[in-house]
Motif scaffolding. Structure first.
Motif, PDB file in Angstrom:
ATOM      1  N   VAL A 295      -1.477   9.963   4.452  1.00 27.23           N
ATOM      2  CA  VAL A 295      -1.689   8.513   4.404  1.00 27.23           C
ATOM      3  C   VAL A 295      -0.348   7.785   4.544  1.00 27.23           C
ATOM      4  O   VAL A 295      -0.265   6.761   5.219  1.00 27.23           O
ATOM      5  CB  VAL A 295      -2.423   8.109   3.102  1.00 27.23           C
ATOM      6  CG1 VAL A 295      -2.641   6.614   3.043  1.00 27.23           C
ATOM      7  CG2 VAL A 295      -3.753   8.849   3.003  1.00 27.23           C
TER       8      VAL A 295
ATOM      9  N   THR B 295       0.836  -1.201   0.000  1.00 29.89           N
ATOM     10  CA  THR B 295       0.000   0.000   0.000  1.00 29.89           C
ATOM     11  C   THR B 295       0.871   1.250   0.000  1.00 29.89           C
ATOM     12  O   THR B 295       0.616   2.201  -0.741  1.00 29.89           O
ATOM     13  CB  THR B 295      -0.926   0.010   1.238  1.00 29.89           C
ATOM     14  OG1 THR B 295      -1.688  -1.186   1.245  1.00 29.89           O
ATOM     15  CG2 THR B 295      -1.856   1.206   1.236  1.00 29.89           C
TER      16      THR B 295
ATOM     17  N   ASN C 222      -1.608  12.663   0.126  1.00 30.33           N
ATOM     18  CA  ASN C 222      -0.920  11.368   0.133  1.00 30.33           C
ATOM     19  C   ASN C 222       0.092  11.256   1.269  1.00 30.33           C
ATOM     20  O   ASN C 222       0.323  10.173   1.794  1.00 30.33           O
ATOM     21  CB  ASN C 222      -0.218  11.115  -1.201  1.00 30.33           C
ATOM     22  CG  ASN C 222      -1.176  10.651  -2.266  1.00 30.33           C
ATOM     23  OD1 ASN C 222      -2.351  10.421  -1.998  1.00 30.33           O
ATOM     24  ND2 ASN C 222      -0.691  10.505  -3.476  1.00 30.33           N
TER      25      ASN C 222
ATOM     26  N   ALA D 224       0.559   7.538   8.189  1.00 28.85           N
ATOM     27  CA  ALA D 224      -0.268   6.539   8.882  1.00 28.85           C
ATOM     28  C   ALA D 224       0.180   5.124   8.538  1.00 28.85           C
ATOM     29  O   ALA D 224       0.302   4.260   9.415  1.00 28.85           O
ATOM     30  CB  ALA D 224      -1.743   6.736   8.517  1.00 28.85           C
ATOM     31  N   GLU D 225       0.454   4.861   7.247  1.00 30.67           N
ATOM     32  CA  GLU D 225       0.893   3.528   6.815  1.00 30.67           C
ATOM     33  C   GLU D 225       2.282   3.208   7.376  1.00 30.67           C
ATOM     34  O   GLU D 225       2.544   2.078   7.793  1.00 30.67           O
ATOM     35  CB  GLU D 225       0.909   3.440   5.285  1.00 30.67           C
ATOM     36  CG  GLU D 225      -0.446   3.582   4.638  1.00 30.67           C
ATOM     37  CD  GLU D 225      -1.326   2.356   4.811  1.00 30.67           C
ATOM     38  OE1 GLU D 225      -0.798   1.253   4.971  1.00 30.67           O
ATOM     39  OE2 GLU D 225      -2.561   2.511   4.788  1.00 30.67           O
TER      40      GLU D 225
ATOM     41  N   ALA E 284     -10.431   1.911  10.735  1.00 32.41           N
ATOM     42  CA  ALA E 284      -9.277   2.179   9.861  1.00 32.41           C
ATOM     43  C   ALA E 284      -9.733   2.840   8.558  1.00 32.41           C
ATOM     44  O   ALA E 284      -9.084   3.779   8.067  1.00 32.41           O
ATOM     45  CB  ALA E 284      -8.529   0.879   9.569  1.00 32.41           C
ATOM     46  N   SER E 285     -10.849   2.390   8.006  1.00 35.27           N
ATOM     47  CA  SER E 285     -11.366   2.980   6.759  1.00 35.27           C
ATOM     48  C   SER E 285     -11.817   4.422   6.974  1.00 35.27           C
ATOM     49  O   SER E 285     -11.552   5.293   6.145  1.00 35.27           O
ATOM     50  CB  SER E 285     -12.531   2.148   6.227  1.00 35.27           C
ATOM     51  OG  SER E 285     -12.101   0.849   5.914  1.00 35.27           O
TER      52      SER E 285
ATOM     53  N   ILE F 247       1.142   4.235  -2.833  1.00 35.77           N
ATOM     54  CA  ILE F 247       0.933   5.662  -2.560  1.00 35.77           C
ATOM     55  C   ILE F 247       2.131   6.464  -3.054  1.00 35.77           C
ATOM     56  O   ILE F 247       1.973   7.525  -3.673  1.00 35.77           O
ATOM     57  CB  ILE F 247       0.683   5.904  -1.052  1.00 35.77           C
ATOM     58  CG1 ILE F 247      -0.638   5.261  -0.629  1.00 35.77           C
ATOM     59  CG2 ILE F 247       0.664   7.397  -0.735  1.00 35.77           C
ATOM     60  CD1 ILE F 247      -0.817   5.146   0.869  1.00 35.77           C
TER      61      ILE F 247
ATOM     62  N   LEU G 175      -8.529  11.415   6.882  1.00 38.74           N
ATOM     63  CA  LEU G 175      -7.232  12.034   6.618  1.00 38.74           C
ATOM     64  C   LEU G 175      -7.249  12.773   5.286  1.00 38.74           C
ATOM     65  O   LEU G 175      -6.780  13.913   5.182  1.00 38.74           O
ATOM     66  CB  LEU G 175      -6.125  10.980   6.601  1.00 38.74           C
ATOM     67  CG  LEU G 175      -5.576  10.534   7.944  1.00 38.74           C
ATOM     68  CD1 LEU G 175      -4.602   9.374   7.755  1.00 38.74           C
ATOM     69  CD2 LEU G 175      -4.876  11.682   8.660  1.00 38.74           C
ATOM     70  N   LEU G 176      -7.807  12.135   4.257  1.00 40.54           N
ATOM     71  CA  LEU G 176      -7.880  12.762   2.934  1.00 40.54           C
ATOM     72  C   LEU G 176      -8.808  13.976   2.961  1.00 40.54           C
ATOM     73  O   LEU G 176      -8.493  15.021   2.395  1.00 40.54           O
ATOM     74  CB  LEU G 176      -8.350  11.753   1.895  1.00 40.54           C
ATOM     75  CG  LEU G 176      -7.391  10.587   1.636  1.00 40.54           C
ATOM     76  CD1 LEU G 176      -8.023   9.581   0.687  1.00 40.54           C
ATOM     77  CD2 LEU G 176      -6.074  11.080   1.086  1.00 40.54           C
TER      78      LEU G 176
ATOM     79  N   SER H 296      -8.753   6.628   7.255  1.00 41.34           N
ATOM     80  CA  SER H 296      -8.149   6.897   5.941  1.00 41.34           C
ATOM     81  C   SER H 296      -8.937   7.969   5.187  1.00 41.34           C
ATOM     82  O   SER H 296      -8.358   8.903   4.628  1.00 41.34           O
ATOM     83  CB  SER H 296      -8.112   5.624   5.100  1.00 41.34           C
ATOM     84  OG  SER H 296      -7.319   4.654   5.717  1.00 41.34           O
TER      85      SER H 296
END
Length: 201
Positions: free
Chosen positions: A171, A62, A168, A174-175, A146-147, A66, A153-154, A150
């Motif tokens: 994200v 993932t 991006n 976070a990842e 989690a969804s 990104i 955040l965007l 995400s």
């Protein structure tokens, strides 16, 4: 990225059907893949380690996607073209890992496996299992969270901070945090147990 020339109702139907088809195929692959871990080993700690590796590769993929999207976005201004290239390219690349897993994973000999239950008995046994419902609830709630995180955040980057070009990076952070903490969670689950490490997490 493909928007057919349909009315709003037609578009809603088109994307609903597309999403259902995608999610169905994704589920067929994902459920089978996740079911491999308990089949590979009976050892509790080894399962934790295998899941740690699985999640590390998943999140790294993932993260790589990104980064790739961000870099390609520097050179391609047309968002539809960008997402078409990413969608088709990554779709083709994502075919490879399941084929590798299929090739290198071997089933246990049939004589070592328990007698299979009938579909009816398997459903009744599963649906009457209280721990199954608890785990399903925890899984659903944690992945829903989690969804939402995400998406938020965007949204936060795009509409509150008004820095859509940097969305991006939020994200990515976070990842990256998830990857950093995987070894700690695996260590905790081996040291304590999965339940306590989940609560701590």
């Amino acid at each position: 990225w493909l928007v057919p020339p349909l009315s709003p109702i037609g578009l809603a139907a088109y994307y609903t059907i597309t999403f259902i088809l995608f999610d169905t195929v994704f589920t067929i692959i994902h459920v089978s893949y996740n079911a491999l871990t308990p089949e590979l080993t009976d050892d509790y700690d080894e399962r934790s380690t295998l899941n740690g590796y699985r999640m590390a590769f998943s999140i790294t993929g993932t993260l790589g996607t990104i980064i790739l999207a961000t870099v390609i976005g520097w050179y391609i201004a047309d968002k539809r073209l960008l997402f078409a290239i990413l969608g088709i390219g990554l779709g083709l690349v994502s075919i490879i890992p399941p084929l590798i897993v299929f090739k290198v994973t071997h089933e246990r000999p049939a004589e070592e496996l328990p007698e299979p239950m009938s579909m009816r008995k398997a459903l009744i046994t599963t649906l009457s299992n209280r721990p199954f419902w608890l785990i399903m609830g925890l899984y659903l709630l944690s992945w829903t969270t989690a969804s939402i995180l995400s998406a938020t955040l965007l949204y936060f980057a795009n509409y509150y901070l008004r820095v859509p070009d940097q969305a991006n990076y939020f994200v990515l952070v976070a990842e990256a945090a998830a990857i950093i903490f995987i070894p700690l969670v695996v260590w905790l689950s081996r040291k304590l147990d999965k339940r306590k490490s989940f609560i701590i997490g």
